[in-house]
Write a protein that holds these residues in place. Sequence first.
Motif, PDB file in Angstrom:
ATOM      1  N   UNK A  91       0.423  -1.147   0.020  1.00 39.48           N
ATOM      2  CA  UNK A  91       0.015  -0.043  -0.060  1.00 39.48           C
ATOM      3  C   UNK A  91       1.020   1.384  -0.030  1.00 39.48           C
ATOM      4  N   UNK A  92       0.403   2.392  -1.044  1.00 40.41           N
ATOM      5  CA  UNK A  92       1.798   3.170  -0.898  1.00 40.41           C
ATOM      6  C   UNK A  92       0.479   4.400  -0.952  1.00 40.41           C
ATOM      7  N   UNK A  93       1.155   5.043   0.423  1.00 39.14           N
ATOM      8  CA  UNK A  93       0.597   6.293   0.572  1.00 39.14           C
ATOM      9  C   UNK A  93       1.216   7.785   0.552  1.00 39.14           C
ATOM     10  N   UNK A  94       0.339   8.633  -0.705  1.00 42.84           N
ATOM     11  CA  UNK A  94       1.277   9.781  -1.100  1.00 42.84           C
ATOM     12  C   UNK A  94       0.585  11.024  -0.692  1.00 42.84           C
ATOM     13  N   UNK A  95       1.801  11.493   0.103  1.00 45.79           N
ATOM     14  CA  UNK A  95       1.343  13.171   1.147  1.00 45.79           C
ATOM     15  C   UNK A  95       2.335  14.433   0.217  1.00 45.79           C
ATOM     16  N   UNK A  96       1.951  15.067   0.395  1.00 47.47           N
ATOM     17  CA  UNK A  96       3.104  15.860   0.040  1.00 47.47           C
ATOM     18  C   UNK A  96       4.498  16.173   0.221  1.00 47.47           C
ATOM     19  N   UNK A  97       4.437  15.489   1.304  1.00 46.61           N
ATOM     20  CA  UNK A  97       6.407  14.931   2.381  1.00 46.61           C
ATOM     21  C   UNK A  97       6.834  13.596   1.060  1.00 46.61           C
ATOM     22  N   UNK A  98       5.936  13.262   0.064  1.00 46.08           N
ATOM     23  CA  UNK A  98       6.546  11.888  -0.312  1.00 46.08           C
ATOM     24  C   UNK A  98       5.900  10.405   0.078  1.00 46.08           C
ATOM     25  N   UNK A  99       5.923   9.417  -1.211  1.00 46.29           N
ATOM     26  CA  UNK A  99       4.894   8.238  -0.882  1.00 46.29           C
ATOM     27  C   UNK A  99       5.953   7.265   0.368  1.00 46.29           C
ATOM     28  N   UNK A 100       4.855   6.931   0.889  1.00 42.13           N
ATOM     29  CA  UNK A 100       5.249   6.251   2.657  1.00 42.13           C
ATOM     30  C   UNK A 100       4.701   4.725   1.930  1.00 42.13           C
ATOM     31  N   UNK A 101       5.655   3.195   1.767  1.00 43.32           N
ATOM     32  CA  UNK A 101       4.652   2.139   1.326  1.00 43.32           C
ATOM     33  C   UNK A 101       4.966   1.053   2.350  1.00 43.32           C
ATOM     34  N   UNK A 102       3.832   0.785   2.573  1.00 42.01           N
ATOM     35  CA  UNK A 102       3.669  -0.347   3.753  1.00 42.01           C
ATOM     36  C   UNK A 102       2.739  -1.514   2.891  1.00 42.01           C
ATOM     37  N   UNK A 103       3.672  -2.908   4.063  1.00 41.60           N
ATOM     38  CA  UNK A 103       3.066  -4.294   3.417  1.00 41.60           C
ATOM     39  C   UNK A 103       2.172  -4.521   4.188  1.00 41.60           C
ATOM     40  N   UNK A 104       1.034  -4.903   3.130  1.00 47.12           N
ATOM     41  CA  UNK A 104      -0.718  -5.286   3.816  1.00 47.12           C
ATOM     42  C   UNK A 104      -0.725  -6.905   3.835  1.00 47.12           C
ATOM     43  N   UNK A 105      -1.519  -7.596   4.391  1.00 47.01           N
ATOM     44  CA  UNK A 105      -1.927  -9.058   3.932  1.00 47.01           C
ATOM     45  C   UNK A 105      -3.493  -8.785   3.336  1.00 47.01           C
ATOM     46  N   UNK A 106      -3.570 -10.071   2.868  1.00 57.33           N
ATOM     47  CA  UNK A 106      -4.863  -9.772   1.938  1.00 57.33           C
ATOM     48  C   UNK A 106      -5.433  -9.815   2.742  1.00 57.33           C
ATOM     49  N   UNK A 107      -6.272  -9.723   2.953  1.00 57.82           N
ATOM     50  CA  UNK A 107      -8.177 -10.251   3.541  1.00 57.82           C
ATOM     51  C   UNK A 107      -9.125 -11.144   3.231  1.00 57.82           C
ATOM     52  N   UNK A 108      -8.646 -11.406   2.058  1.00 57.13           N
ATOM     53  CA  UNK A 108      -9.333 -12.357   1.188  1.00 57.13           C
ATOM     54  C   UNK A 108      -8.996 -13.699   1.587  1.00 57.13           C
ATOM     55  N   UNK A 109      -9.658 -14.848   1.486  1.00 61.14           N
ATOM     56  CA  UNK A 109      -9.166 -16.554   1.863  1.00 61.14           C
ATOM     57  C   UNK A 109      -8.790 -16.698   0.306  1.00 61.14           C
ATOM     58  N   UNK A 110      -7.748 -17.424   0.849  1.00 55.49           N
ATOM     59  CA  UNK A 110      -6.102 -18.390   0.061  1.00 55.49           C
ATOM     60  C   UNK A 110      -5.659 -16.450  -1.402  1.00 55.49           C
ATOM     61  N   UNK A 111      -6.071 -15.368  -0.957  1.00 53.27           N
ATOM     62  CA  UNK A 111      -5.317 -14.621  -1.374  1.00 53.27           C
ATOM     63  C   UNK A 111      -4.991 -13.790  -2.414  1.00 53.27           C
ATOM     64  N   UNK A 112      -6.206 -14.227  -3.471  1.00 53.56           N
ATOM     65  CA  UNK A 112      -6.475 -14.012  -4.974  1.00 53.56           C
ATOM     66  C   UNK A 112      -7.693 -13.302  -5.479  1.00 53.56           C
ATOM     67  N   UNK A 113      -7.389 -12.458  -5.643  1.00 53.57           N
ATOM     68  CA  UNK A 113      -8.985 -11.050  -5.611  1.00 53.57           C
ATOM     69  C   UNK A 113      -9.570 -11.253  -7.214  1.00 53.57           C
ATOM     70  N   UNK A 114     -10.510 -11.333  -7.453  1.00 50.95           N
ATOM     71  CA  UNK A 114     -11.567 -11.458  -8.657  1.00 50.95           C
ATOM     72  C   UNK A 114     -10.952  -9.935  -9.857  1.00 50.95           C
ATOM     73  N   UNK A 115     -11.756  -9.860 -10.802  1.00 50.11           N
ATOM     74  CA  UNK A 115     -10.355  -9.095 -11.973  1.00 50.11           C
ATOM     75  C   UNK A 115     -11.437  -7.273 -11.516  1.00 50.11           C
ATOM     76  N   UNK A 116     -13.334  -7.491 -10.969  1.00 47.96           N
ATOM     77  CA  UNK A 116     -13.863  -6.752 -10.496  1.00 47.96           C
ATOM     78  C   UNK A 116     -13.510  -6.760  -9.720  1.00 47.96           C
ATOM     79  N   UNK A 117     -14.005  -7.354  -8.353  1.00 46.28           N
ATOM     80  CA  UNK A 117     -13.770  -6.624  -7.273  1.00 46.28           C
ATOM     81  C   UNK A 117     -12.218  -5.871  -6.899  1.00 46.28           C
ATOM     82  N   UNK A 118     -11.352  -6.327  -7.204  1.00 44.12           N
ATOM     83  CA  UNK A 118      -9.884  -4.986  -7.039  1.00 44.12           C
ATOM     84  C   UNK A 118     -10.280  -3.854  -8.197  1.00 44.12           C
ATOM     85  N   UNK A 119     -10.763  -4.379  -8.771  1.00 42.70           N
ATOM     86  CA  UNK A 119     -11.104  -2.608  -9.650  1.00 42.70           C
ATOM     87  C   UNK A 119     -11.572  -1.792  -8.734  1.00 42.70           C
ATOM     88  N   UNK A 120     -12.925  -2.394  -8.576  1.00 44.76           N
ATOM     89  CA  UNK A 120     -13.584  -1.207  -7.652  1.00 44.76           C
ATOM     90  C   UNK A 120     -12.603  -0.880  -6.233  1.00 44.76           C
TER      91      UNK A 120
END
Length: 170
Positions: A91-120
């Motif tokens: 997850x990349x959070x960008x502010x006026x000071x620049x980007x901060x990158x944070x690692x996050x674990x997937x919430x969905x079982x199996x860790x794989x999202x469908x394309x529609x759910x991802x784009x939404x």
Amino acid sequence: MAMVGLFWITEDSVYVGAEPAGTASGVRLSKDGVEALGAGHGTRWGWEEVERIEVADVAVRPPVRRWASQTFDAVATALTGFGDQPPAFTVRITTADGPVEVSAHTAIAGGIYGPVEYELSRTLLNRLVDGRSDLGELLTWRRDRDGDANPGREEREALMLRWVADRDPS
């Protein structure tokens, strides 16, 4: 709590990815702003400071390939004993000071999202940052929901469509 898209929704916060436990990293969204959690983070920004939130490294597959990947992963985990943690994404959070990158674990079982759910999910993140969607709607939905069961894919997509819908300003 309940998972909808890339989000883990509790009664008072929305996490991008799964809610982190202990010192695990993650990103929490609240009415007050955005917070990077975990070791080496602990930074909070008000919504007015956040220019953009992006996600990368998210596993996205069409439904048939998603099912095949999950089946393979389940067999591999059973044979090897590995696979306790869900996959992570960035997850990349960008502010006026620049980007901060944070690692996050997937919430969905199996860790794989469908394309529609991802784009939404990406659209909803953009709309939360620019104020066109209201985080309060997600929190209200969670508070009004009975139990902790996750909604099915069709309900998740319908919810996100509702949350990203253009609002009549009048």
